[in-house]
Design a protein around this motif. Structure first.
Motif, mmCIF file in Angstrom:
data_model
loop_
_atom_site.group_PDB
_atom_site.id
_atom_site.type_symbol
_atom_site.label_atom_id
_atom_site.label_comp_id
_atom_site.label_asym_id
_atom_site.label_seq_id
_atom_site.Cartn_x
_atom_site.Cartn_y
_atom_site.Cartn_z
ATOM 1 N N ALA A 98 0.829 -1.206 0.000
ATOM 2 C CA ALA A 98 0.000 0.000 0.000
ATOM 3 C C ALA A 98 0.866 1.259 0.000
ATOM 4 C CB ALA A 98 -0.937 0.000 1.205
ATOM 5 N N THR A 99 1.928 1.259 0.792
ATOM 6 C CA THR A 99 2.797 2.428 0.868
ATOM 7 C C THR A 99 3.511 2.669 -0.452
ATOM 8 O OG1 THR A 99 3.123 2.009 3.226
ATOM 9 C CG2 THR A 99 4.707 3.451 2.151
ATOM 10 N N ILE A 100 3.999 1.612 -1.084
ATOM 11 C CA ILE A 100 4.689 1.759 -2.369
ATOM 12 C C ILE A 100 3.721 2.234 -3.444
ATOM 13 C CG2 ILE A 100 5.802 0.447 -4.225
ATOM 14 C CD1 ILE A 100 7.252 -1.140 -2.072
ATOM 15 N N LEU A 101 2.526 1.658 -3.498
ATOM 16 C CA LEU A 101 1.547 2.088 -4.509
ATOM 17 C C LEU A 101 1.158 3.552 -4.335
ATOM 18 C CD1 LEU A 101 -0.826 -0.976 -4.870
ATOM 19 C CD2 LEU A 101 0.606 0.037 -6.622
ATOM 20 N N VAL A 102 0.927 3.975 -3.113
ATOM 21 C CA VAL A 102 0.557 5.372 -2.885
ATOM 22 C C VAL A 102 1.727 6.293 -3.221
ATOM 23 C CG1 VAL A 102 0.008 7.027 -1.071
ATOM 24 C CG2 VAL A 102 -1.295 4.944 -1.290
ATOM 25 N N SER A 103 2.935 5.889 -2.902
ATOM 26 C CA SER A 103 4.105 6.709 -3.240
ATOM 27 C C SER A 103 4.241 6.860 -4.749
ATOM 28 C CB SER A 103 5.376 6.082 -2.665
ATOM 29 O OG SER A 103 5.295 5.994 -1.273
ATOM 30 N N ILE A 104 4.060 5.778 -5.473
ATOM 31 C CA ILE A 104 4.130 5.844 -6.938
ATOM 32 C C ILE A 104 3.020 6.725 -7.486
ATOM 33 C CG2 ILE A 104 3.819 4.466 -9.041
ATOM 34 C CD1 ILE A 104 5.347 2.212 -7.613
ATOM 35 N N MET A 105 1.808 6.606 -6.934
ATOM 36 C CA MET A 105 0.698 7.442 -7.417
ATOM 37 C C MET A 105 0.953 8.916 -7.134
ATOM 38 S SD MET A 105 -2.658 4.953 -6.798
ATOM 39 C CE MET A 105 -3.119 5.769 -5.347
ATOM 40 N N ILE A 106 1.546 9.238 -5.995
ATOM 41 C CA ILE A 106 1.855 10.637 -5.678
ATOM 42 C C ILE A 106 2.909 11.176 -6.635
ATOM 43 C CG2 ILE A 106 2.958 12.110 -3.940
ATOM 44 C CD1 ILE A 106 1.447 10.505 -1.810
ATOM 45 N N VAL A 107 3.940 10.380 -6.921
ATOM 46 C CA VAL A 107 4.987 10.818 -7.853
ATOM 47 C C VAL A 107 4.400 11.034 -9.240
ATOM 48 C CG1 VAL A 107 7.089 10.060 -9.035
ATOM 49 C CG2 VAL A 107 6.905 9.840 -6.568
ATOM 50 N N ILE A 108 3.542 10.122 -9.693
ATOM 51 C CA ILE A 108 2.910 10.278 -11.005
ATOM 52 C C ILE A 108 2.021 11.518 -11.023
ATOM 53 C CG2 ILE A 108 1.178 9.261 -12.565
ATOM 54 C CD1 ILE A 108 2.423 6.535 -11.928
ATOM 55 N N PHE A 109 1.292 11.773 -9.945
ATOM 56 C CA PHE A 109 0.440 12.956 -9.861
ATOM 57 C C PHE A 109 1.271 14.233 -9.939
ATOM 58 C CE2 PHE A 109 -1.751 16.194 -7.297
ATOM 59 C CZ PHE A 109 -2.922 16.315 -8.029
ATOM 60 N N ILE A 110 2.373 14.287 -9.223
ATOM 61 C CA ILE A 110 3.234 15.476 -9.256
ATOM 62 C C ILE A 110 3.821 15.686 -10.646
ATOM 63 C CG2 ILE A 110 5.434 16.400 -8.392
ATOM 64 C CD1 ILE A 110 4.690 15.191 -5.669
ATOM 65 N N ILE A 111 4.282 14.608 -11.279
ATOM 66 C CA ILE A 111 4.826 14.730 -12.637
ATOM 67 C C ILE A 111 3.751 15.197 -13.605
ATOM 68 C CG2 ILE A 111 5.738 13.384 -14.579
ATOM 69 C CD1 ILE A 111 7.288 11.724 -12.510
ATOM 70 N N THR A 112 2.541 14.678 -13.464
ATOM 71 C CA THR A 112 1.443 15.080 -14.349
ATOM 72 C C THR A 112 1.102 16.560 -14.151
ATOM 73 O OG1 THR A 112 0.553 12.850 -14.263
ATOM 74 C CG2 THR A 112 -0.939 14.582 -15.012
ATOM 75 N N ILE A 113 1.002 17.015 -12.925
ATOM 76 C CA ILE A 113 0.689 18.424 -12.647
ATOM 77 C C ILE A 113 1.774 19.334 -13.213
ATOM 78 C CG2 ILE A 113 0.442 20.130 -10.782
ATOM 79 C CD1 ILE A 113 -2.031 18.431 -11.273
#
Length: 136
Positions: A98-113
């Motif tokens: 769960a921690t790794i998936l959320v970390s990856i999703m946050i990084v992808i969100f920041i890159i997308t923004i």
């Protein structure tokens, strides 16, 4: 107290030792014995599971980790240490996932923004310099 039938270790001290009244003493032998330490109780990772459940719950992994943590705590209370260790290990793996998936999703969100804001800025500067009066 000699666990597992091992003989005690004896280590002679080097050099000479002057005993009472300045008389030389013989060699001294120090005996070391191993002390058995009780095994550490299994961990249930309940705090980490609660954080994953409340803050990062992708694909309900935080909920599953919380359930396994509660099961591990129940097994520990009952006295089934092997069952508690198994449930705690499963909760640990689910928390890591769960921690790794959320970390990856946050990084992808920041890159997308960042990418969208750079593209929007480029589009704004590109089209704001277009002169509509001289089209004809």
């Amino acid at each position: 107290m000699n666990p597992a039938g091992y003989p005690p270790e004896t280590v002679p001290l080097q050099g000479t030792y002057e005993g009472f009244h300045g008389q030389p003493g013989g060699s001294t032998v120090v005996q070391y014995t191993t002390v058995s330490v009780p095994p550490e109780p299994p961990r249930d990772h309940i705090i980490w599971s609660l954080c994953c459940f409340l803050y990062s719950n992708p694909f309900c992994l935080g909920l599953a980790a919380l359930i396994y943590s509660i099961k591990a705590r129940d097994r520990k209370v009952v006295g089934d240490m092997e069952g508690a260790r198994h449930y705690g290990s499963t909760a640990h793996c689910l928390n890591i996932s769960a921690t790794i998936l959320v970390s990856i999703m946050i990084v992808i969100f920041i890159i997308t923004i960042c990418t969208v804001s750079v593209q929007a800025s480029y589009a704004y500067h590109h089209y704001s310099s277009y002169d509509y009066r001289n089209r004809g």
